[in-house]
Design an enzyme around this catalytic site. Structure first.
Site, mmCIF file in Angstrom:
data_model
loop_
_atom_site.group_PDB
_atom_site.id
_atom_site.type_symbol
_atom_site.label_atom_id
_atom_site.label_comp_id
_atom_site.label_asym_id
_atom_site.label_seq_id
_atom_site.Cartn_x
_atom_site.Cartn_y
_atom_site.Cartn_z
ATOM 1 N N GLY A 152 35.563 19.373 41.099
ATOM 2 C CA GLY A 152 35.083 19.001 39.764
ATOM 3 C C GLY A 152 33.577 18.910 39.645
ATOM 4 C CB SER A 153 30.714 20.144 41.661
ATOM 5 O OG SER A 153 30.885 21.537 41.708
ATOM 6 C CG ASN A 154 31.046 24.274 37.768
ATOM 7 O OD1 ASN A 154 29.960 24.652 37.341
ATOM 8 N ND2 ASN A 154 31.643 24.812 38.821
ATOM 9 C CG ASN A 201 37.160 30.812 33.955
ATOM 10 O OD1 ASN A 201 37.334 29.739 34.552
ATOM 11 N ND2 ASN A 201 37.156 31.983 34.583
ATOM 12 C CG HIS A 203 34.738 34.781 37.999
ATOM 13 N ND1 HIS A 203 36.019 34.582 38.486
ATOM 14 C CD2 HIS A 203 34.207 35.790 38.725
ATOM 15 C CE1 HIS A 203 36.249 35.456 39.461
ATOM 16 N NE2 HIS A 203 35.178 36.192 39.624
ATOM 17 C CG ASP A 229 38.356 36.384 36.394
ATOM 18 O OD1 ASP A 229 38.303 35.210 36.002
ATOM 19 O OD2 ASP A 229 38.744 36.719 37.532
ATOM 20 C CD GLU A 248 30.204 28.308 39.885
ATOM 21 O OE1 GLU A 248 31.076 27.671 39.284
ATOM 22 O OE2 GLU A 248 30.397 28.817 41.004
HETATM 23 C C1 GAR Z 1 33.557 27.105 41.176
HETATM 24 O O1 GAR Z 1 32.781 27.875 42.054
HETATM 25 C C2 GAR Z 1 34.197 27.995 40.135
HETATM 26 O O2 GAR Z 1 33.373 29.046 39.706
HETATM 27 C C3 GAR Z 1 35.383 28.529 40.887
HETATM 28 O O3 GAR Z 1 35.867 27.411 41.606
HETATM 29 C C4 GAR Z 1 34.781 26.514 41.894
HETATM 30 C C5 GAR Z 1 35.134 25.141 41.389
HETATM 31 O O4 GAR Z 1 34.243 24.164 41.845
HETATM 32 N N1 GAR Z 1 36.365 29.070 39.988
HETATM 33 C C6 GAR Z 1 37.141 30.113 40.265
HETATM 34 O O5 GAR Z 1 37.118 30.711 41.317
HETATM 35 C C7 GAR Z 1 38.104 30.476 39.139
HETATM 36 N N2 GAR Z 1 38.472 31.865 39.231
HETATM 37 P P1 GAR Z 1 34.220 22.709 41.174
HETATM 38 O O6 GAR Z 1 35.650 22.161 41.159
HETATM 39 O O7 GAR Z 1 33.348 21.896 42.087
HETATM 40 O O8 GAR Z 1 33.646 22.840 39.791
#
Ligand code: GAR
Length: 203
Positions: free
Chosen positions: A12-14, A108, A110, A151, A180
């Site tokens: 969940g860092s994003n 989303n 990616h 995507d 990101e």
């Molecule tokens: C992120 O790098 C995101 O772009 C990727 O998963 C990670 C989630 O990190 N998403 C995908 O690969 C979806 N196709 P987070 O939970 O720390 O945000």
């Protein structure tokens, strides 16, 4: 006002980056209304709870069929007044009925420069392994609208990062993830500001 549901499966860092931007006033006219995860132990739910936000575990496995799963997602979103969905590390397919109900209102992130390195099976570390295997010297991240193809929808914003000599998938992933955390809040800010533009009307 964007009333945002964030869907995620992992750390969940994003989501944290988006929430921080909203809390700091960098994204006007937006709030987090709900966080939803297919994974009851996901860090993203813990962040939501720590911020007193509704944190809901919903998985296809809890339901006898896809339709009842999708209906429960939709009624949950409705109950919380959600009008916008941000997928942030959500590793499951969003039921097409939900995509259809939120068409043009679901984005989303990616971890690559779409249309390169996207599609079914391209998620998480696999993306960065593929970038390195291809010998690309640039990678990055993409925020895009979601449609029924993986995507695939229109791009909102992209940010590039260099691929450096000696990179491992883990090193590249960390560099892309840092990008990101700037890109996703910026993309949502752009959408939120666009909705406030005089003359822009939405029912
Ligand atoms: C992120 O790098 C995101 O772009 C990727 O998963 C990670 C989630 O990190 N998403 C995908 O690969 C979806 N196709 P987070 O939970 O720390 O945000």
């Amino acid at each position: 006002m964007l009333s945002i549901a964030v869907f995620g499966s992992g750390a969940g860092s994003n989501f944290r980056a988006i929430l921080t931007a909203i809390q700091q006033g960098d994204i006007p006219a937006a709030r987090i209304s709900l966080v939803l995860s297919n994974n009851s132990g996901a860090g993203i739910l813990g962040i939501a709870r720590a911020n007193a936000l509704p944190a809901i575990h919903l998985s296809r496995k809890q339901f006898p069929d896809e339709r009842s799963f999708a209906d429960t997602i939709l009624s949950t979103l409705g109950d919380h007044g959600v009008n916008f969905i941000a997928l942030a590390g959500y590793m499951k397919q969003v039921p097409p009925v939900v995509v259809g109900a939120y068409r043009g209102r679901i984005v989303n992130i990616h971890p690559a420069l779409l249309p390169r390195f996207g599609g079914a099976g391209m998620y998480g570390m696999r993306v960065h392994e593929a970038v390195l295997a291809a010998g690309d010297t640039t990678s990055g991240a993409t925020v895009h609208y979601v449609d029924e193809e993986y995507d695939h929808g229109p791009v909102v914003l992209q940010q590039t990062v260099p691929v450096l000599p000696g990179d491992t998938p883990e090193l590249l992933a960390a560099r892309v993830l840092a990008a990101e955390h700037e890109l996703y809040p910026a993309a949502i800010r752009r959408i939120a500001l666009n909705e406030r533009t005089p003359g822009h009307h939405r029912n």
